[in-house]
Scaffold this active site. Structure first.
Site, short mmCIF file in Angstrom:
data_model
loop_
_atom_site.label_atom_id
_atom_site.label_comp_id
_atom_site.label_asym_id
_atom_site.label_seq_id
_atom_site.Cartn_x
_atom_site.Cartn_y
_atom_site.Cartn_z
N HIS A 311 27.33 -16.74 59.80
CA HIS A 311 26.79 -16.61 61.14
C HIS A 311 26.85 -17.76 62.03
O HIS A 311 27.01 -19.08 61.31
CB HIS A 311 25.16 -16.55 61.18
CG HIS A 311 24.78 -15.72 62.30
ND1 HIS A 311 24.37 -16.36 63.46
CD2 HIS A 311 24.60 -14.54 62.54
CE1 HIS A 311 23.78 -15.65 64.26
NE2 HIS A 311 23.94 -14.41 63.84
N ASP A 368 24.14 -7.61 59.04
CA ASP A 368 25.15 -6.35 58.71
C ASP A 368 25.30 -6.15 57.08
O ASP A 368 25.80 -4.99 56.81
CB ASP A 368 26.37 -6.65 59.50
CG ASP A 368 26.20 -6.73 61.13
OD1 ASP A 368 25.39 -5.89 61.48
OD2 ASP A 368 26.70 -7.54 61.88
N1 CMC Z 1 34.16 -15.03 54.84
C1 CMC Z 1 34.95 -16.14 54.58
N2 CMC Z 1 34.77 -17.33 55.18
C2 CMC Z 1 34.34 -17.43 56.49
C3 CMC Z 1 33.30 -16.46 56.68
C4 CMC Z 1 33.29 -15.27 55.86
N3 CMC Z 1 32.55 -14.03 56.34
N4 CMC Z 1 32.54 -16.75 58.01
C5 CMC Z 1 32.92 -18.01 58.12
N5 CMC Z 1 33.84 -18.42 57.19
C6 CMC Z 1 34.32 -19.64 56.81
C7 CMC Z 1 35.64 -20.06 58.16
O1 CMC Z 1 36.70 -19.48 57.72
C8 CMC Z 1 35.59 -21.41 58.31
O2 CMC Z 1 36.17 -22.11 57.32
P1 CMC Z 1 36.81 -23.43 57.20
O3 CMC Z 1 35.85 -24.34 58.03
O4 CMC Z 1 37.64 -23.64 56.26
O5 CMC Z 1 37.97 -23.16 58.56
C9 CMC Z 1 33.89 -21.77 58.13
O6 CMC Z 1 33.54 -20.61 57.56
C10 CMC Z 1 33.15 -21.72 59.65
O7 CMC Z 1 33.50 -20.54 60.19
P2 CMC Z 1 33.75 -20.25 61.81
O8 CMC Z 1 34.75 -19.11 62.01
O9 CMC Z 1 33.92 -21.29 62.28
O10 CMC Z 1 32.08 -19.78 62.13
P3 CMC Z 1 31.82 -19.07 63.63
O11 CMC Z 1 30.45 -19.42 63.84
O12 CMC Z 1 32.81 -19.41 64.54
O13 CMC Z 1 31.84 -17.54 63.16
C11 CMC Z 1 31.22 -15.33 62.28
C12 CMC Z 1 30.83 -16.78 62.92
C13 CMC Z 1 30.07 -14.65 62.13
C14 CMC Z 1 32.13 -14.72 63.31
C15 CMC Z 1 32.00 -15.55 60.99
O14 CMC Z 1 30.82 -16.30 60.04
C16 CMC Z 1 32.38 -14.19 60.37
O15 CMC Z 1 33.70 -13.74 60.78
N6 CMC Z 1 31.67 -13.36 59.58
C17 CMC Z 1 32.22 -11.95 59.15
C18 CMC Z 1 31.95 -11.24 60.10
C19 CMC Z 1 30.42 -10.98 60.29
O16 CMC Z 1 29.82 -10.46 59.20
N7 CMC Z 1 29.94 -10.94 61.63
C20 CMC Z 1 28.34 -10.51 61.91
C21 CMC Z 1 27.83 -11.66 62.34
S1 CMC Z 1 26.08 -11.18 62.31
C22 CMC Z 1 25.54 -10.10 63.46
C23 CMC Z 1 26.03 -10.09 64.64
O17 CMC Z 1 26.54 -10.97 65.24
O18 CMC Z 1 26.47 -8.93 65.17
#
Ligand code: CMC
Length: 433
Positions: A311, A368
């Site tokens: 998140h 989710d």
């Molecule tokens: N699986 C594997 N690695 C992950 C995941 C995941 N679900 N989420 C984040 N990471 C890693 C990402 O690759 C990055 O690694 P590194 O530092 O090595 O590059 C690190 O964690 C930080 O991630 P980020 O992409 O910079 O984080 P963000 O704040 O930009 O993205 C997110 C947040 C929710 C989009 C992301 O965690 C994600 O894609 N999660 C899976 C999709 C998901 O479950 N979304 C629902 C979110 S909650 C409800 C809503 O908002 O609707």
């Protein structure tokens, strides 16, 4: 009306030897911000923050979220208390009016929801024109946008009519969602009933049929209320910011919410609940080897991410996910529904939470991760999961649109950029390119 809480302190920024002062704002829960509104005028520089992770776009008095401590409250009420004690309609009222309703207010709000539950018969024909297998979120977004054609009087003086407009939208979106499911099944739509509560009415419109009357199960109704409450608002997330941004151009509520629905559709946002279920089903169908998915999620060369994990704001357990996980056990128990996907989800969570990759990055299950298992247990098809999220989030979008519209500090949302393209080039006529 939200206003700025200037602390009297100043931040100093030094550029080319010159020091500039910027005021510091402190919110009611102690969050601090530097007010950079004069930054460009004073210094010629802009703030650069792709993804807006460090940007406060507004003051808001709707939802408080502390991602470090895992706290979430609506209008000052803890989400756990609301989920335990309220119906979704009470929480929708709270979000949109700022206070929990009295018995009389609740009854008046419920009467409005009842009065507005139908959609114009001409709109029902729209459903027939969508190709089979059209994504329900695309249908929902276009139908909500179309509402402004059928209820145009609502667009003229929005704040005067906001209570009516909110009730209309909250009620009609439920009807549109259920009708879109019926149409996707090729079944006749079931009209709303005046004698049923908001959630019971929705379930009845979804599942009642001429050949098999739907029996209202109060435990299912309670589970749905809880899920919708937990999705009610989440401050400046992608879809809510979209609603605010579109609305900032002084666009009507329906069009702004329609844009929010489109944003919610994405698999990184609300679409994650569908992605989680597809992932768990895949794991189940291929022998239950969830460790393979954990490994894939960690592989920097694989774009796959563990759906329902991580998140932007929570760096600890998402409080909603904890409540939903508990509700999952209760609902499946109540319904005597043994779902192998719940076992897989729990094992996967346990392994991921101990894994160095997830620990280092503070990746926890989000809202989710478990919600789809409850939806599945109560008969909602996977393709409708994100529509369910939209139903829950709607009062939050409305509250934010209203707050944005009413904010005397409102300006059209218009970020800047740092241009990194080619320098000025002489024009090349067609035959010389
Ligand atoms: N699986 C594997 N690695 C992950 C995941 C995941 N679900 N989420 C984040 N990471 C890693 C990402 O690759 C990055 O690694 P590194 O530092 O090595 O590059 C690190 O964690 C930080 O991630 P980020 O992409 O910079 O984080 P963000 O704040 O930009 O993205 C997110 C947040 C929710 C989009 C992301 O965690 C994600 O894609 N999660 C899976 C999709 C998901 O479950 N979304 C629902 C979110 S909650 C409800 C809503 O908002 O609707």
């Amino acid at each position: 009306m939200p206003h700025n809480y200037y602390s009297g302190e100043k931040a100093e920024i030094k550029i080319d030897g010159q020091v500039y002062e910027l005021p510091i704002i402190v919110g009611t829960e102690g969050e601090k911000a530097i007010d950079v509104r004069t930054l460009r005028a004073k210094t010629g520089h802009i703030a650069f923050d792709p993804g807006y992770a460090n940007t406060g776009s507004c003051n808001s008095n709707i939802t408080y979220l502390d991602g470090e401590r895992g706290i979430l409250s609506y209008r000052g009420y803890d989400i756990a208390d609301l989920a335990e004690n309220c119906t979704f309609v009470e929480v929708a009222y709270l979000l949109d009016h700022g206070t929990l309703p009295t018995r009389e207010e609740l009854s008046e709000f419920s009467r409005m929801l009842n009065d507005f539950a139908m959609i114009h018969e001409d709109m029902i024909r729209f459903f027939d024109s969508y190709p089979p297998k059209s994504p329900p979120m695309a249908i929902l977004s276009s139908m909500v946008n179309s509402l402004c054609n059928f209820y145009p009087e609502m667009t003229e003086n929005p704040l005067e009519n906001i209570d009516k407009m909110s009730a209309r939208l909250i009620s009609k979106v439920r009807t549109i969602a259920a009708f879109s499911y019926k149409k996707s099944m090729g079944h006749p739509v079931v009209y709303p009933r005046y004698d049923l509560s908001y959630c019971a009415n929705f379930l009845n419109m979804m599942f009642d049929s001429p050949v098999k009357p739907y029996e209202i199960n109060h435990k299912v109704v309670a589970a749905l209320n809880k899920l919708l409450i937990l999705h009610g608002d989440h401050e400046q997330n992608c879809s809510t910011s979209t609603v605010r941004m579109v609305g900032s151009a002084r666009v009507n509520l329906y069009a702004s919410v329609s844009a929010g629905i489109s944003a919610l559709w994405g698999p990184l946002h609300g679409g994650a609940n569908q992605a989680v279920m597809e992932m768990l089903e895949n794991i189940h169908q291929h022998g239950g080897d969830f460790r393979k998915y954990v490994e894939r999620a960690k592989d920097p060369n694989d774009p796959f991410r563990l759906a329902g994990f991580g998140h932007r704001v929570y760096k600890t357990h998402d409080p909603r996910s904890r409540i939903i996980k508990q509700a999952c056990d209760d609902v499946l128990d109540d319904l005597k529904f043994a779902d192998p996907l719940l076992d897989i989800a729990k094992e996967l969570e346990e392994v991921a939470l101990k894994d160095e990759y997830f620990v280092e990055r503070n990746l926890y299950p989000n809202v989710d991760f478990y919600s789809g298992i409850i939806y599945r247990a109560i008969g909602i098809p996977t393709s409708m999961f994100t529509v369910m999220f939209a139903l829950g989030r709607l009062p939050g979008w409305i509250a934010h649109w209203k707050e944005m519209w009413d904010d005397p500090g409102w300006r059209i949302s218009r970020p800047r950029q740092i241009y990194v393209g080619p320098l000025s080039r002489p024009f090349i006529p067609m035959d010389q390119r």
